[in-house]
Write a protein that holds these residues in place. Structure first.
Motif, PDB file in Angstrom:
ATOM      1  N   THR A  47       0.829  -1.280   0.167  1.00  0.00           N
ATOM      2  CA  THR A  47       0.143   0.036  -0.054  1.00  0.00           C
ATOM      3  C   THR A  47       0.914   1.174  -0.060  1.00  0.00           C
ATOM      4  OG1 THR A  47      -0.174   0.159   2.442  1.00  0.00           O
ATOM      5  CG2 THR A  47      -1.720  -1.252   1.333  1.00  0.00           C
ATOM      6  N   GLU A  48       0.304   2.358  -0.283  1.00  0.00           N
ATOM      7  CA  GLU A  48       1.039   3.684  -0.198  1.00  0.00           C
ATOM      8  C   GLU A  48       1.414   4.066   0.998  1.00  0.00           C
ATOM      9  OE1 GLU A  48       3.178   6.805  -1.222  1.00  0.00           O
ATOM     10  OE2 GLU A  48       2.072   5.504  -2.859  1.00  0.00           O
ATOM     11  N   GLN A  49       0.669   3.666   2.063  1.00  0.00           N
ATOM     12  CA  GLN A  49       0.879   3.903   3.390  1.00  0.00           C
ATOM     13  C   GLN A  49       2.188   3.193   3.714  1.00  0.00           C
ATOM     14  OE1 GLN A  49      -2.122   4.091   6.168  1.00  0.00           O
ATOM     15  NE2 GLN A  49      -1.155   2.983   7.749  1.00  0.00           N
ATOM     16  N   ALA A  50       2.073   1.762   3.436  1.00  0.00           N
ATOM     17  CA  ALA A  50       3.417   0.896   3.885  1.00  0.00           C
ATOM     18  C   ALA A  50       4.561   1.408   3.046  1.00  0.00           C
ATOM     19  CB  ALA A  50       3.065  -0.445   3.509  1.00  0.00           C
ATOM     20  N   GLN A  51       4.385   1.539   1.722  1.00  0.00           N
ATOM     21  CA  GLN A  51       5.728   2.429   1.364  1.00  0.00           C
ATOM     22  C   GLN A  51       6.090   3.596   1.962  1.00  0.00           C
ATOM     23  OE1 GLN A  51       4.464   2.706  -2.847  1.00  0.00           O
ATOM     24  NE2 GLN A  51       4.938   0.406  -3.187  1.00  0.00           N
ATOM     25  N   SER A  52       5.314   4.446   2.163  1.00  0.00           N
ATOM     26  CA  SER A  52       5.662   5.485   2.860  1.00  0.00           C
ATOM     27  C   SER A  52       6.233   5.239   4.187  1.00  0.00           C
ATOM     28  CB  SER A  52       4.490   6.508   3.139  1.00  0.00           C
ATOM     29  OG  SER A  52       4.677   7.844   3.889  1.00  0.00           O
ATOM     30  N   ALA A  53       5.690   4.338   5.060  1.00  0.00           N
ATOM     31  CA  ALA A  53       6.699   4.098   6.312  1.00  0.00           C
ATOM     32  C   ALA A  53       7.909   3.572   6.100  1.00  0.00           C
ATOM     33  CB  ALA A  53       5.710   3.046   7.079  1.00  0.00           C
ATOM     34  N   TYR A  54       8.072   2.813   4.823  1.00  0.00           N
ATOM     35  CA  TYR A  54       9.322   2.190   4.477  1.00  0.00           C
ATOM     36  C   TYR A  54      10.247   3.451   4.224  1.00  0.00           C
ATOM     37  CZ  TYR A  54      13.033  -0.762   2.370  1.00  0.00           C
ATOM     38  OH  TYR A  54      14.045  -1.248   2.014  1.00  0.00           O
ATOM     39  N   VAL A  84      -0.326   7.773  11.651  1.00  0.00           N
ATOM     40  CA  VAL A  84      -1.471   6.960  11.500  1.00  0.00           C
ATOM     41  C   VAL A  84      -2.095   6.576  12.702  1.00  0.00           C
ATOM     42  CG1 VAL A  84      -0.428   6.136   9.229  1.00  0.00           C
ATOM     43  CG2 VAL A  84      -0.177   4.785  11.146  1.00  0.00           C
ATOM     44  N   LYS A  85      -3.364   6.462  12.545  1.00  0.00           N
ATOM     45  CA  LYS A  85      -3.986   5.953  13.665  1.00  0.00           C
ATOM     46  C   LYS A  85      -4.748   4.468  13.791  1.00  0.00           C
ATOM     47  CE  LYS A  85      -6.058  10.314  14.265  1.00  0.00           C
ATOM     48  NZ  LYS A  85      -5.562  10.926  15.076  1.00  0.00           N
ATOM     49  N   GLY A  86      -5.170   3.988  14.838  1.00  0.00           N
ATOM     50  CA  GLY A  86      -5.586   2.716  15.005  1.00  0.00           C
ATOM     51  C   GLY A  86      -4.806   1.487  14.446  1.00  0.00           C
ATOM     52  N   ALA A  87      -5.294   0.295  14.106  1.00  0.00           N
ATOM     53  CA  ALA A  87      -4.800  -0.905  13.439  1.00  0.00           C
ATOM     54  C   ALA A  87      -3.545  -0.380  12.559  1.00  0.00           C
ATOM     55  CB  ALA A  87      -5.738  -1.573  12.868  1.00  0.00           C
ATOM     56  N   ALA A  88      -3.707   0.781  11.906  1.00  0.00           N
ATOM     57  CA  ALA A  88      -2.361   0.720  10.956  1.00  0.00           C
ATOM     58  C   ALA A  88      -1.083   1.170  11.753  1.00  0.00           C
ATOM     59  CB  ALA A  88      -3.011   2.196  10.026  1.00  0.00           C
ATOM     60  N   ARG A  89      -1.212   1.383  12.872  1.00  0.00           N
ATOM     61  CA  ARG A  89       0.161   1.788  13.445  1.00  0.00           C
ATOM     62  C   ARG A  89       1.091   0.756  13.548  1.00  0.00           C
ATOM     63  NH1 ARG A  89      -0.604   6.388  17.228  1.00  0.00           N
ATOM     64  NH2 ARG A  89       0.862   5.357  18.717  1.00  0.00           N
TER      65      ARG A  89
END
Length: 110
Positions: A47-54, A84-89
């Protein structure tokens, strides 16, 4: 005569070298990414969020190494307080740590 030839040939030679490099870079960019050709700082597919975290992890590690701070992903501000919030943390922290460790491994020459 030789001076005039050098004045003409040198710029032409430079243009030929630069256009060849552009063509080579374009050809490399069109290759399908594989495990071998993917750079250490390129996030894995996800996901874009996972790539951003990396990417955040890679950047945090580089900043920590440059500032000669403790090399530990879990002590980083973005790990402690993910944007990020919730389970995405937990997903963010996992990908952040992967990016951080990749940067440390790359910098150590392993």
């Amino acid at each position: 005569m030789m001076k005039n030839l050098t004045r003409i040939a040198t710029p032409l030679f430079a243009v030929a070298l630069m256009s060849g490099a552009t063509f080579f870079a374009h050809a490399q960019a069109n290759q399908a990414p594989t495990t071998e050709s993917r750079s250490w700082n390129t996030p894995p597919p996800g996901t874009e969020q996972a790539q951003s975290a990396y990417r955040d992890g890679v950047e945090a590690a580089q900043l920590d190494m440059t500032a000669k701070r403790k090399i530990d992903a879990k002590s980083s501000h973005l790990y402690v307080h993910p944007p990020v919030k919730g389970a995405a943390r937990e997903e963010y922290r996992s990908n952040f740590t992967a990016g951080y460790e990749a940067a440390v491994k790359h910098n150590s020459g392993v």
